[in-house]
Design a protein around this motif. Structure first.
Motif, PDB file in Angstrom:
ATOM      1  N   ALA A  96       0.850  -1.209   0.000  1.00  0.00           N
ATOM      2  CA  ALA A  96       0.000   0.000   0.000  1.00  0.00           C
ATOM      3  C   ALA A  96       0.879   1.251   0.000  1.00  0.00           C
ATOM      4  O   ALA A  96       0.608   2.215  -0.715  1.00  0.00           O
ATOM      5  N   GLY A  97       1.948   1.212   0.782  1.00  0.00           N
ATOM      6  CA  GLY A  97       2.861   2.359   0.859  1.00  0.00           C
ATOM      7  C   GLY A  97       3.544   2.627  -0.464  1.00  0.00           C
ATOM      8  O   GLY A  97       3.611   3.767  -0.919  1.00  0.00           O
ATOM      9  N   LEU A  98       4.031   1.561  -1.101  1.00  0.00           N
ATOM     10  CA  LEU A  98       4.721   1.733  -2.390  1.00  0.00           C
ATOM     11  C   LEU A  98       3.753   2.210  -3.468  1.00  0.00           C
ATOM     12  O   LEU A  98       4.082   3.075  -4.276  1.00  0.00           O
ATOM     13  N   TYR A  99       2.552   1.639  -3.472  1.00  0.00           N
ATOM     14  CA  TYR A  99       1.569   1.998  -4.499  1.00  0.00           C
ATOM     15  C   TYR A  99       1.180   3.474  -4.401  1.00  0.00           C
ATOM     16  O   TYR A  99       1.064   4.170  -5.410  1.00  0.00           O
ATOM     17  N   SER A 100       0.976   3.938  -3.176  1.00  0.00           N
ATOM     18  CA  SER A 100       0.456   5.307  -3.026  1.00  0.00           C
ATOM     19  C   SER A 100       1.563   6.357  -2.976  1.00  0.00           C
ATOM     20  O   SER A 100       1.277   7.532  -2.785  1.00  0.00           O
ATOM     21  N   LEU A 101       2.796   5.951  -3.162  1.00  0.00           N
ATOM     22  CA  LEU A 101       3.899   6.924  -3.115  1.00  0.00           C
ATOM     23  C   LEU A 101       4.002   7.668  -4.450  1.00  0.00           C
ATOM     24  O   LEU A 101       4.950   7.493  -5.216  1.00  0.00           O
ATOM     25  N   ARG A 102       2.972   8.465  -4.733  1.00  0.00           N
ATOM     26  CA  ARG A 102       2.917   9.217  -5.988  1.00  0.00           C
ATOM     27  C   ARG A 102       2.566  10.666  -5.685  1.00  0.00           C
ATOM     28  O   ARG A 102       1.790  10.922  -4.757  1.00  0.00           O
ATOM     29  N   ALA A 152      12.974  -9.576  -1.054  1.00  0.00           N
ATOM     30  CA  ALA A 152      12.456  -8.627  -0.047  1.00  0.00           C
ATOM     31  C   ALA A 152      13.581  -7.722   0.458  1.00  0.00           C
ATOM     32  O   ALA A 152      13.363  -6.531   0.721  1.00  0.00           O
ATOM     33  N   THR A 153      14.797  -8.268   0.553  1.00  0.00           N
ATOM     34  CA  THR A 153      15.947  -7.459   0.992  1.00  0.00           C
ATOM     35  C   THR A 153      16.294  -6.411  -0.071  1.00  0.00           C
ATOM     36  O   THR A 153      16.632  -5.274   0.258  1.00  0.00           O
ATOM     37  N   VAL A 154      16.188  -6.796  -1.342  1.00  0.00           N
ATOM     38  CA  VAL A 154      16.461  -5.844  -2.425  1.00  0.00           C
ATOM     39  C   VAL A 154      15.479  -4.669  -2.321  1.00  0.00           C
ATOM     40  O   VAL A 154      15.875  -3.504  -2.416  1.00  0.00           O
ATOM     41  N   VAL A 155      14.206  -4.973  -2.087  1.00  0.00           N
ATOM     42  CA  VAL A 155      13.187  -3.906  -1.982  1.00  0.00           C
ATOM     43  C   VAL A 155      13.475  -3.026  -0.761  1.00  0.00           C
ATOM     44  O   VAL A 155      13.399  -1.794  -0.841  1.00  0.00           O
ATOM     45  N   ALA A 156      13.820  -3.647   0.360  1.00  0.00           N
ATOM     46  CA  ALA A 156      14.126  -2.861   1.570  1.00  0.00           C
ATOM     47  C   ALA A 156      15.315  -1.934   1.287  1.00  0.00           C
ATOM     48  O   ALA A 156      15.307  -0.762   1.685  1.00  0.00           O
ATOM     49  N   PHE A 157      16.311  -2.439   0.567  1.00  0.00           N
ATOM     50  CA  PHE A 157      17.476  -1.610   0.228  1.00  0.00           C
ATOM     51  C   PHE A 157      17.048  -0.421  -0.631  1.00  0.00           C
ATOM     52  O   PHE A 157      17.472   0.714  -0.392  1.00  0.00           O
ATOM     53  N   ASN A 186      13.292  10.224  -2.398  1.00  0.00           N
ATOM     54  CA  ASN A 186      13.591  10.253  -3.840  1.00  0.00           C
ATOM     55  C   ASN A 186      12.690   9.319  -4.626  1.00  0.00           C
ATOM     56  O   ASN A 186      12.467   9.505  -5.808  1.00  0.00           O
ATOM     57  N   LEU A 187      12.204   8.289  -3.928  1.00  0.00           N
ATOM     58  CA  LEU A 187      11.403   7.263  -4.588  1.00  0.00           C
ATOM     59  C   LEU A 187      10.163   7.877  -5.252  1.00  0.00           C
ATOM     60  O   LEU A 187       9.700   7.394  -6.280  1.00  0.00           O
ATOM     61  N   ILE A 188       9.668   8.964  -4.673  1.00  0.00           N
ATOM     62  CA  ILE A 188       8.463   9.612  -5.208  1.00  0.00           C
ATOM     63  C   ILE A 188       8.751  10.267  -6.565  1.00  0.00           C
ATOM     64  O   ILE A 188       7.849  10.504  -7.358  1.00  0.00           O
ATOM     65  N   ARG A 189      10.025  10.559  -6.831  1.00  0.00           N
ATOM     66  CA  ARG A 189      10.393  11.204  -8.099  1.00  0.00           C
ATOM     67  C   ARG A 189      10.798  10.205  -9.166  1.00  0.00           C
ATOM     68  O   ARG A 189      10.901  10.554 -10.323  1.00  0.00           O
ATOM     69  N   HIS A 190      11.091   8.981  -8.761  1.00  0.00           N
ATOM     70  CA  HIS A 190      11.577   7.976  -9.721  1.00  0.00           C
ATOM     71  C   HIS A 190      10.527   6.883  -9.868  1.00  0.00           C
ATOM     72  O   HIS A 190      10.578   5.867  -9.164  1.00  0.00           O
ATOM     73  N   ASP A 191       9.607   7.109 -10.770  1.00  0.00           N
ATOM     74  CA  ASP A 191       8.469   6.187 -10.896  1.00  0.00           C
ATOM     75  C   ASP A 191       8.911   4.797 -11.351  1.00  0.00           C
ATOM     76  O   ASP A 191       8.351   3.801 -10.912  1.00  0.00           O
ATOM     77  N   VAL A 247      11.687   3.273 -10.681  1.00  0.00           N
ATOM     78  CA  VAL A 247      12.278   2.569  -9.526  1.00  0.00           C
ATOM     79  C   VAL A 247      11.155   2.087  -8.597  1.00  0.00           C
ATOM     80  O   VAL A 247      11.182   0.962  -8.094  1.00  0.00           O
ATOM     81  N   ARG A 248      10.154   2.941  -8.404  1.00  0.00           N
ATOM     82  CA  ARG A 248       9.019   2.570  -7.542  1.00  0.00           C
ATOM     83  C   ARG A 248       8.284   1.355  -8.122  1.00  0.00           C
ATOM     84  O   ARG A 248       7.965   0.410  -7.400  1.00  0.00           O
ATOM     85  N   ARG A 249       8.091   1.363  -9.430  1.00  0.00           N
ATOM     86  CA  ARG A 249       7.408   0.219 -10.065  1.00  0.00           C
ATOM     87  C   ARG A 249       8.261  -1.049  -9.967  1.00  0.00           C
ATOM     88  O   ARG A 249       7.740  -2.139  -9.769  1.00  0.00           O
ATOM     89  N   THR A 250       9.568  -0.892 -10.116  1.00  0.00           N
ATOM     90  CA  THR A 250      10.476  -2.039  -9.979  1.00  0.00           C
ATOM     91  C   THR A 250      10.352  -2.630  -8.569  1.00  0.00           C
ATOM     92  O   THR A 250      10.257  -3.848  -8.394  1.00  0.00           O
ATOM     93  N   ALA A 251      10.345  -1.733  -7.586  1.00  0.00           N
ATOM     94  CA  ALA A 251      10.234  -2.189  -6.187  1.00  0.00           C
ATOM     95  C   ALA A 251       8.913  -2.930  -5.972  1.00  0.00           C
ATOM     96  O   ALA A 251       8.881  -3.977  -5.313  1.00  0.00           O
TER      97      ALA A 251
END
Lengths: 131, 224
Positions: free
Chosen positions: B84-90, B172-177, B185-190, B192-196
């Motif tokens: 939910a957090g990753l999805y709504s980080l827009r 899961a560790t890759v995503v946490a990293f 910054n994740l909010i600016r790099h869509d 990267v967010r989609r990859t995560a």
């Protein structure tokens, strides 16, 4: 009262979003370390698939991987996998840390490697190599 | 920002949110309160029964429960929160004030999922699995292999589960990293967010495959 068009509403929405974005504090960083982590994750998955299939194909490898009598060859398979993953991550991190490496390319590479891992750990596949 | 101005901004936003007012009657809130009471009473009854009827688990059963339910529950919660957090980080869904709080929650979610995934595979492989594969004729593995009708639970189900589960904590560790490294910054790099999001979902799917086979196999031949 005249309703604003859909396009106008969308434009206003976007303008507000851009305005908000400009107010968010951030320190931009290169994308390289992320690409390194993403590819390394794929390398880890692929390593597990390869080691699992090799252990099935060769009695010698299976015995060598039996680092714990209680756990059996799975102990060696996961320790080798974790070692390959962490070493690959460290090497890729050093190589890509300051580069603006594109994450999309890294994701494609990683997904192919993850697919290798999934196929290699799928019993119907690796049991084909059973002695 | 001063407190009164912050409050004014919040009130303005609140006015822009479309809503349909509902009567503040007692029925829905009473139902929720009663349901909460029923839940608490059930727990009390079960606990009392456990005491009076001497319901107990062996050490192996406890470890099976810790590995499956004890760690599986926070894994599911952390996945739901993290996704939910990753999805709504827009930018369209978040305010500059909200992003700080949202990032904190997101970090807790993804790090918890990675830690729990590691604990699950470690306890599964080094504590529960040795009991499963003991050479004695009454070990779950021996029981499954002894009957043609249950062989596939080991030869396919367990063989797949014990391997594929290990891909989950790696991803899961890759995503946490990614989340810890990029932060806001994740909010600016869509991209990267989609990859995560994709890797996070894959980590969940692999864990779900392992978890489902674990539950089925425990049903057919429990570690006890």
């Amino acid at each position: 009262m005249e309703q604003p068009s859909r396009q106008r509403v969308a434009e206003e929405h976007l303008e507000r979003a851009e305005e908000r974005l400009a107010r968010i504090a951030f320190e931009d960083k290169p994308e390289g370390p992320i690409a390194a982590a993403v590819i390394a994750g794929g390398v880890g998955a692929a390593a597990l698939g390869v080691v699992t299939t090799l252990a099935e194909a060769s009695e010698g490898i299976r015995e060598w991987l039996q680092w714990s009598d209680a756990v059996g060859p799975l102990s060696g398979k996961v320790i080798v996998t974790l070692a390959v993953w962490l070493v690959a991550w460290a090497i890729l991190h050093v190589m890509l840390r300051s580069r603006p490496y594109e994450t999309r390319r890294a994701l494609v590479v990683s997904l192919v490697l993850i697919a290798v891992g999934v196929v290699g750990t799928f019993p119907t596949f690796f049991q084909l190599f059973g002695e | 920002m001063e407190q009164p101005r912050r409050q004014r901004v919040a009130e303005e936003r609140l006015e822009r949110i479309a809503f349909e007012d509902k009567p503040a009657g007692p029925a829905p809130s009473s139902a929720a309160v009663i349901a909460g009471g029923v839940g608490a009473a059930t727990l009390g009854v079960v606990t009392t029964l456990a005491e009076t009827k001497r319901m107990s688990f062996t050490t192996r059963e406890w470890w099976g429960l810790i590995h499956g339910m004890g760690l599986g529950t926070p894994f599911l919660l952390a996945f739901a929160g993290g996704l939910a957090g990753l999805y709504s980080l827009r930018p369209t869904l978040i305010t500059p004030e909200g992003v700080v709080e949202r990032m904190r929650r997101l970090k807790v979610g993804v790090v918890t999922m990675a830690v729990v995934a590691w604990l699950t595979v470690i306890t599964g492989t080094w504590i529960v699995y040795p009991w499963y594969r003991e050479r004695s004729p009454d070990s779950p593995r021996s029981q499954l292999l002894a009957d043609e009708a249950t062989r596939a639970w080991h030869e396919f189900g367990m063989e797949w589960k014990e391997h594929i589960a290990w891909i989950s904590p790696i991803l899961a560790t890759v995503v946490a990293f990614i989340v810890l490294y990029y932060d806001t910054n994740l909010i600016r790099h869509d991209q990267v967010r989609r990859t995560a999001i994709l890797l996070f979902m894959l980590a969940f799917v692999f864990a779900a495959v392992a978890g489902a086979f674990g539950a089925f196999i425990t049903k057919v031949a429990p570690v006890s």
